[in-house]
Design a protein around this motif. Sequence first.
Motif, mmCIF file in Angstrom:
data_model
loop_
_atom_site.group_PDB
_atom_site.id
_atom_site.type_symbol
_atom_site.label_atom_id
_atom_site.label_comp_id
_atom_site.label_asym_id
_atom_site.label_seq_id
_atom_site.Cartn_x
_atom_site.Cartn_y
_atom_site.Cartn_z
ATOM 1 N N LEU A 50 -11.796 -6.454 -4.957
ATOM 2 C CA LEU A 50 -10.759 -5.631 -5.580
ATOM 3 C C LEU A 50 -10.295 -4.521 -4.645
ATOM 4 O O LEU A 50 -9.125 -4.145 -4.650
ATOM 5 N N VAL A 51 -11.228 -3.979 -3.847
ATOM 6 C CA VAL A 51 -10.850 -2.958 -2.876
ATOM 7 C C VAL A 51 -9.867 -3.540 -1.874
ATOM 8 O O VAL A 51 -8.816 -2.952 -1.590
ATOM 9 N N GLU A 52 -10.203 -4.697 -1.327
ATOM 10 C CA GLU A 52 -9.340 -5.319 -0.322
ATOM 11 C C GLU A 52 -7.986 -5.690 -0.910
ATOM 12 O O GLU A 52 -6.952 -5.545 -0.252
ATOM 13 N N LYS A 53 -7.980 -6.135 -2.174
ATOM 14 C CA LYS A 53 -6.715 -6.466 -2.828
ATOM 15 C C LYS A 53 -5.882 -5.208 -3.048
ATOM 16 O O LYS A 53 -4.661 -5.222 -2.866
ATOM 17 N N SER A 54 -6.527 -4.117 -3.421
ATOM 18 C CA SER A 54 -5.821 -2.861 -3.667
ATOM 19 C C SER A 54 -5.205 -2.297 -2.390
ATOM 20 O O SER A 54 -4.167 -1.627 -2.434
ATOM 21 N N LEU A 55 -5.850 -2.558 -1.248
ATOM 22 C CA LEU A 55 -5.397 -1.999 0.020
ATOM 23 C C LEU A 55 -4.467 -2.933 0.789
ATOM 24 O O LEU A 55 -3.847 -2.515 1.764
ATOM 25 N N SER A 56 -4.389 -4.192 0.348
ATOM 26 C CA SER A 56 -3.563 -5.155 1.065
ATOM 27 C C SER A 56 -2.080 -4.960 0.748
ATOM 28 O O SER A 56 -1.719 -4.195 -0.156
ATOM 29 N N TYR A 57 -1.238 -5.664 1.469
ATOM 30 C CA TYR A 57 0.209 -5.533 1.274
ATOM 31 C C TYR A 57 0.579 -5.851 -0.172
ATOM 32 O O TYR A 57 0.216 -6.893 -0.704
ATOM 33 N N GLY A 58 1.287 -4.936 -0.814
ATOM 34 C CA GLY A 58 1.673 -5.136 -2.206
ATOM 35 C C GLY A 58 0.599 -4.729 -3.193
ATOM 36 O O GLY A 58 0.780 -4.864 -4.406
ATOM 37 N N GLY A 59 -0.517 -4.201 -2.688
ATOM 38 C CA GLY A 59 -1.641 -3.873 -3.558
ATOM 39 C C GLY A 59 -1.622 -2.480 -4.146
ATOM 40 O O GLY A 59 -2.549 -2.093 -4.828
ATOM 41 N N GLY A 60 -0.620 -1.696 -3.891
ATOM 42 C CA GLY A 60 -0.523 -0.379 -4.501
ATOM 43 C C GLY A 60 -0.933 0.741 -3.553
ATOM 44 O O GLY A 60 -0.249 1.748 -3.446
ATOM 45 N N LEU A 61 -2.060 0.577 -2.865
ATOM 46 C CA LEU A 61 -2.519 1.610 -1.938
ATOM 47 C C LEU A 61 -2.283 1.192 -0.487
ATOM 48 O O LEU A 61 -2.812 1.816 0.432
ATOM 49 N N PHE A 62 -1.502 0.147 -0.291
ATOM 50 C CA PHE A 62 -1.224 -0.338 1.055
ATOM 51 C C PHE A 62 -0.612 0.775 1.912
ATOM 52 O O PHE A 62 0.342 1.441 1.518
ATOM 53 N N ALA A 99 -0.281 1.895 -9.073
ATOM 54 C CA ALA A 99 1.015 2.542 -8.855
ATOM 55 C C ALA A 99 0.914 4.033 -9.156
ATOM 56 O O ALA A 99 1.516 4.864 -8.461
ATOM 57 N N SER A 100 0.127 4.376 -10.178
ATOM 58 C CA SER A 100 -0.061 5.795 -10.525
ATOM 59 C C SER A 100 -0.825 6.518 -9.428
ATOM 60 O O SER A 100 -0.494 7.659 -9.065
ATOM 61 N N LEU A 101 -1.874 5.867 -8.887
ATOM 62 C CA LEU A 101 -2.645 6.470 -7.799
ATOM 63 C C LEU A 101 -1.791 6.615 -6.552
ATOM 64 O O LEU A 101 -1.903 7.610 -5.820
ATOM 65 N N GLN A 102 -0.949 5.624 -6.301
ATOM 66 C CA GLN A 102 -0.053 5.694 -5.143
ATOM 67 C C GLN A 102 0.897 6.879 -5.276
ATOM 68 O O GLN A 102 1.091 7.655 -4.330
ATOM 69 N N GLN A 103 1.480 7.027 -6.457
ATOM 70 C CA GLN A 103 2.406 8.135 -6.675
ATOM 71 C C GLN A 103 1.691 9.476 -6.570
ATOM 72 O O GLN A 103 2.207 10.423 -5.969
ATOM 73 N N LEU A 104 0.492 9.558 -7.139
ATOM 74 C CA LEU A 104 -0.289 10.793 -7.051
ATOM 75 C C LEU A 104 -0.540 11.152 -5.590
ATOM 76 O O LEU A 104 -0.361 12.298 -5.179
ATOM 77 N N TRP A 105 -0.968 10.161 -4.821
ATOM 78 C CA TRP A 105 -1.266 10.408 -3.417
ATOM 79 C C TRP A 105 -0.021 10.844 -2.649
ATOM 80 O O TRP A 105 -0.060 11.795 -1.861
ATOM 81 N N ASP A 106 1.093 10.172 -2.877
ATOM 82 C CA ASP A 106 2.312 10.503 -2.157
ATOM 83 C C ASP A 106 2.774 11.925 -2.465
ATOM 84 O O ASP A 106 3.225 12.658 -1.571
#
Length: 233
Positions: free
Chosen positions: A138-150, A112-119
């Motif tokens: 873990l990469v695929e989970k992080s990028l999937s729907y609901g994974g934070g970096l989706f 969530a922190s990385l998502q906010q930083l990126w946005d």
Amino acid sequence: MFIDRERELGFLEELYREERAHLVVIYGRRRVGKTWLVRRFLEGKRGVYFHALRQPLEVELERLAEALSKALSKYVKADWDSVAEALAEAGKFVLAVDEFTYWVEEEPGVLASLQQLWDVVSARSPLFLILLSSTASLVEKSLSYGGGLFGRRTAQLRLGPFPPYVVKDLLPYCAEDLAVAYAVTNGIPHYLSLFDPKAPLKRNLERLFSKWGPFMKRRRTYSVLKYGSPTSI
């Protein structure tokens, strides 16, 4: 020597030339050359290569803030908002975080922190953010729907072993010996780099599979062709 990653490097360079922010995910098994590729890409560019560690996130943030402070010649406070602000003001800048999934393992909420930083940063600056990992799940989970970096990544690269034909550019052996070298290394760049090209195949294998060699734990796993007949290593 830079071998067989020219296409991947060219792809990164093409993205970098665009005047926009990019979030690139690079993943693949260990020793396959992810770090090597990114360090080569960083040459001559403003940026930071940061290797994440398995330790409390507040400690990691201190390390990251210190690295950015040195690179940007300004003090960066050790919190996500300050890191984001520093990157937003940096202009064209590359931040490569190697093994970012260590952070996810330590504290899943970091996504969530990385998502906010990126946005925040991507809306204001052409940041080139590279996230590397050796853990595909873990990469695929992080990028999937609901994974934070989706929906945030703009590109991804999955690096695999070298194809068989590349070995001839590394080792001056006959075709049969090249096949053996490829078989015992599975085409993994790091393992191939352990071969001494000035030494015969037999001497290399004796050293690598010796009691003190890096392949010692694989002695019972591999067999190679020696003088035309199977021989256990």
